[in-house]
Design a protein around this motif. Structure first.
Motif, PDB file in Angstrom:
ATOM      1  N   ARG A 185       0.827  -1.213   0.000  1.00  0.00           N
ATOM      2  CA  ARG A 185       0.000   0.000   0.000  1.00  0.00           C
ATOM      3  C   ARG A 185       0.860   1.262   0.000  1.00  0.00           C
ATOM      4  O   ARG A 185       0.351   2.357  -0.256  1.00  0.00           O
ATOM      5  CB  ARG A 185      -0.912   0.005   1.237  1.00  0.00           C
ATOM      6  CG  ARG A 185      -1.881  -1.171   1.300  1.00  0.00           C
ATOM      7  CD  ARG A 185      -2.539  -1.257   2.660  1.00  0.00           C
ATOM      8  NE  ARG A 185      -3.361  -2.445   2.815  1.00  0.00           N
ATOM      9  CZ  ARG A 185      -2.879  -3.655   3.110  1.00  0.00           C
ATOM     10  NH1 ARG A 185      -1.551  -3.831   3.256  1.00  0.00           N
ATOM     11  NH2 ARG A 185      -3.680  -4.687   3.245  1.00  0.00           N
ATOM     12  N   LEU A 226       0.753  -4.030  -7.805  1.00  0.00           N
ATOM     13  CA  LEU A 226      -0.392  -3.203  -7.428  1.00  0.00           C
ATOM     14  C   LEU A 226      -0.200  -1.749  -7.842  1.00  0.00           C
ATOM     15  O   LEU A 226      -1.174  -1.044  -8.113  1.00  0.00           O
ATOM     16  CB  LEU A 226      -0.649  -3.308  -5.925  1.00  0.00           C
ATOM     17  CG  LEU A 226      -1.053  -4.707  -5.434  1.00  0.00           C
ATOM     18  CD1 LEU A 226      -1.431  -4.667  -3.962  1.00  0.00           C
ATOM     19  CD2 LEU A 226      -2.189  -5.288  -6.261  1.00  0.00           C
ATOM     20  N   GLU A 256      -2.347 -13.961  -0.198  1.00  0.00           N
ATOM     21  CA  GLU A 256      -3.447 -13.465   0.632  1.00  0.00           C
ATOM     22  C   GLU A 256      -3.240 -11.993   0.989  1.00  0.00           C
ATOM     23  O   GLU A 256      -4.187 -11.197   0.977  1.00  0.00           O
ATOM     24  CB  GLU A 256      -3.560 -14.306   1.908  1.00  0.00           C
ATOM     25  CG  GLU A 256      -4.076 -15.716   1.661  1.00  0.00           C
ATOM     26  CD  GLU A 256      -3.963 -16.597   2.884  1.00  0.00           C
ATOM     27  OE1 GLU A 256      -3.436 -16.109   3.923  1.00  0.00           O
ATOM     28  OE2 GLU A 256      -4.375 -17.768   2.820  1.00  0.00           O
ATOM     29  N   GLU A 277      -3.930  -9.860  -2.060  1.00  0.00           N
ATOM     30  CA  GLU A 277      -5.367  -9.797  -2.304  1.00  0.00           C
ATOM     31  C   GLU A 277      -6.039  -8.766  -1.410  1.00  0.00           C
ATOM     32  O   GLU A 277      -6.870  -7.965  -1.859  1.00  0.00           O
ATOM     33  CB  GLU A 277      -6.001 -11.166  -2.081  1.00  0.00           C
ATOM     34  CG  GLU A 277      -7.482 -11.235  -2.405  1.00  0.00           C
ATOM     35  CD  GLU A 277      -8.048 -12.631  -2.238  1.00  0.00           C
ATOM     36  OE1 GLU A 277      -9.108 -12.908  -2.824  1.00  0.00           O
ATOM     37  OE2 GLU A 277      -7.430 -13.459  -1.535  1.00  0.00           O
ATOM     38  N   THR A 278      -5.666  -8.753  -0.134  1.00  0.00           N
ATOM     39  CA  THR A 278      -6.228  -7.780   0.804  1.00  0.00           C
ATOM     40  C   THR A 278      -5.823  -6.363   0.421  1.00  0.00           C
ATOM     41  O   THR A 278      -6.652  -5.443   0.421  1.00  0.00           O
ATOM     42  CB  THR A 278      -5.755  -8.087   2.235  1.00  0.00           C
ATOM     43  OG1 THR A 278      -6.181  -9.401   2.603  1.00  0.00           O
ATOM     44  CG2 THR A 278      -6.321  -7.079   3.224  1.00  0.00           C
ATOM     45  N   ALA A 280      -4.994  -5.299  -2.542  1.00  0.00           N
ATOM     46  CA  ALA A 280      -5.658  -4.927  -3.794  1.00  0.00           C
ATOM     47  C   ALA A 280      -7.065  -4.409  -3.530  1.00  0.00           C
ATOM     48  O   ALA A 280      -7.510  -3.432  -4.162  1.00  0.00           O
ATOM     49  CB  ALA A 280      -5.699  -6.127  -4.738  1.00  0.00           C
ATOM     50  N   ARG A 281      -7.765  -5.033  -2.583  1.00  0.00           N
ATOM     51  CA  ARG A 281      -9.107  -4.550  -2.214  1.00  0.00           C
ATOM     52  C   ARG A 281      -9.018  -3.170  -1.581  1.00  0.00           C
ATOM     53  O   ARG A 281      -9.802  -2.273  -1.892  1.00  0.00           O
ATOM     54  CB  ARG A 281      -9.777  -5.536  -1.258  1.00  0.00           C
ATOM     55  CG  ARG A 281     -10.251  -6.819  -1.916  1.00  0.00           C
ATOM     56  CD  ARG A 281     -11.262  -7.535  -1.034  1.00  0.00           C
ATOM     57  NE  ARG A 281     -10.693  -7.884   0.260  1.00  0.00           N
ATOM     58  CZ  ARG A 281     -10.118  -9.046   0.540  1.00  0.00           C
ATOM     59  NH1 ARG A 281     -10.038  -9.974  -0.400  1.00  0.00           N
ATOM     60  NH2 ARG A 281      -9.640  -9.294   1.745  1.00  0.00           N
ATOM     61  N   ASP A 282      -8.044  -2.988  -0.693  1.00  0.00           N
ATOM     62  CA  ASP A 282      -7.887  -1.705  -0.021  1.00  0.00           C
ATOM     63  C   ASP A 282      -7.577  -0.586  -1.012  1.00  0.00           C
ATOM     64  O   ASP A 282      -7.999   0.570  -0.809  1.00  0.00           O
ATOM     65  CB  ASP A 282      -6.771  -1.783   1.026  1.00  0.00           C
ATOM     66  CG  ASP A 282      -7.118  -2.715   2.186  1.00  0.00           C
ATOM     67  OD1 ASP A 282      -8.313  -3.071   2.320  1.00  0.00           O
ATOM     68  OD2 ASP A 282      -6.197  -3.100   2.931  1.00  0.00           O
ATOM     69  N   SER A 305      -8.835  -4.563  -7.089  1.00  0.00           N
ATOM     70  CA  SER A 305      -8.996  -6.015  -7.078  1.00  0.00           C
ATOM     71  C   SER A 305      -9.674  -6.539  -8.343  1.00  0.00           C
ATOM     72  O   SER A 305      -9.444  -7.689  -8.745  1.00  0.00           O
ATOM     73  CB  SER A 305      -9.785  -6.459  -5.844  1.00  0.00           C
ATOM     74  OG  SER A 305     -11.042  -5.817  -5.781  1.00  0.00           O
ATOM     75  N   LYS A 343      -9.016  -5.762 -11.315  1.00  0.00           N
ATOM     76  CA  LYS A 343      -8.024  -5.918 -12.380  1.00  0.00           C
ATOM     77  C   LYS A 343      -6.974  -6.969 -12.067  1.00  0.00           C
ATOM     78  O   LYS A 343      -6.198  -7.358 -12.949  1.00  0.00           O
ATOM     79  CB  LYS A 343      -7.302  -4.578 -12.622  1.00  0.00           C
ATOM     80  CG  LYS A 343      -8.194  -3.471 -13.120  1.00  0.00           C
ATOM     81  CD  LYS A 343      -7.442  -2.148 -13.173  1.00  0.00           C
ATOM     82  CE  LYS A 343      -6.305  -2.162 -14.174  1.00  0.00           C
ATOM     83  NZ  LYS A 343      -5.691  -0.814 -14.326  1.00  0.00           N
ATOM     84  N   VAL A 344      -6.917  -7.423 -10.816  1.00  0.00           N
ATOM     85  CA  VAL A 344      -5.817  -8.272 -10.358  1.00  0.00           C
ATOM     86  C   VAL A 344      -6.298  -9.688 -10.087  1.00  0.00           C
ATOM     87  O   VAL A 344      -7.294  -9.892  -9.391  1.00  0.00           O
ATOM     88  CB  VAL A 344      -5.183  -7.680  -9.078  1.00  0.00           C
ATOM     89  CG1 VAL A 344      -4.100  -8.618  -8.533  1.00  0.00           C
ATOM     90  CG2 VAL A 344      -4.600  -6.295  -9.360  1.00  0.00           C
ATOM     91  N   SER A 345      -5.584 -10.654 -10.628  1.00  0.00           N
ATOM     92  CA  SER A 345      -5.823 -12.059 -10.299  1.00  0.00           C
ATOM     93  C   SER A 345      -4.531 -12.651  -9.754  1.00  0.00           C
ATOM     94  O   SER A 345      -3.435 -12.252 -10.161  1.00  0.00           O
ATOM     95  CB  SER A 345      -6.291 -12.845 -11.527  1.00  0.00           C
ATOM     96  OG  SER A 345      -5.321 -12.812 -12.551  1.00  0.00           O
TER      97      SER A 345
END
Length: 237
Positions: free
Chosen positions: A19, A52, A74, A77-78, A80-82, A86, A88-90
């Motif tokens: 972040r 990211l 994991e 992933e968290t 990316a949501r923040d 998310s 666009k990201v896998s």
């Protein structure tokens, strides 16, 4: 393989916070991606900070992060949501260093930064990246450089160069042999590997956080003056 995965699950604890933007080597790699766009795959995405950061730019429509560590994935992933990216990201784990879930010719920009030295067979990984790379894809790879002047001097003195992890040789039983670096590279061997796997090197450079006075030498003559080799490649035709 189990021991490798266990090591990287523990190693994920030291990763920086994605972040907070570009960190460490990211600042050197990012300018090499100027003018590129489309889909991105990072093999060995680690902290996910570069992945990211790119996901926040409109020029990249889809981004895939690959890592052996479930804990690292994991956390990405968290984050990316923040960061609101998310969609666009896998994220995925490799299947014995391959990516059967990724369609052939589907990725425009491929990254593998300080990762290939850890895999069991670099040829398998680079062949797979060539398979999934699009016709005009760009591949940016970095590896520790065994030909670095610091390592050459150590070898001349009969001492073991440390290319990964930072722990002294006496601690390698618990820390992993040279930070679980399974392979060593020089400019010669890396070039041979890339060409064999369908990648044409077009630019060589280096980076480092110490001794800023030799930064011009690192970037111009990385084979001798840089602790890491970074190569921008085009897919061979």
């Amino acid at each position: 393989m189990h021991e490798l995965k266990e090591f990287y699950e523990q190693d994920a604890e030291r990763f920086w916070n994605p972040r907070e933007g570009l960190q460490g080597r990211d600042r050197t790699i990012y300018p090499l991606l100027d003018g590129l766009s489309g889909s991105v795959l990072e093999y060995g995405c680690g902290a996910g900070s570069l992945l990211l950061h790119l996901a926040r730019e409109a020029r990249f429509q889809s981004l895939t992060g690959v890592d052996i560590s479930e804990r690292a994935l994991e956390r990405i992933e968290t984050a990316a949501r923040d960061l609101g990216v998310s969609a666009k990201v896998s994220l995925t784990a490799p299947a014995r260093d391959t990516l059967p879930q990724i369609p052939s010719g589907s990725i425009d920009v491929l990254l593998s930064l300080d990762t290939i030295e850890h895999v069991l067979d670099p040829y398998v990984v680079l062949d797979e990246l060539s398979r999934i790379g699009s016709r005009d894809s760009v591949f940016v790879i970095s590896v520790p450089n065994y030909g670095y002047i610091k390592h050459v001097v150590k070898l001349a003195m009969g001492r073991q160069p440390i290319t990964g992890g930072g722990e002294p040789v006496e601690n390698w039983r618990t820390a992993g042999w040279d930070g679980w670096h399974l392979h060593t590279f020089t400019k010669q061997s890396l070039r041979a590997l890339l060409l064999d796997c369908g990648w044409e090197p077009v630019r060589w450079t280096g980076y480092g956080d110490k001794f800023k006075l030799i930064e011009p030498l690192r970037t111009r003559y990385p084979a001798f003056w840089s602790g890491a080799l970074t190569v921008v490649c085009r897919k061979s035709r």
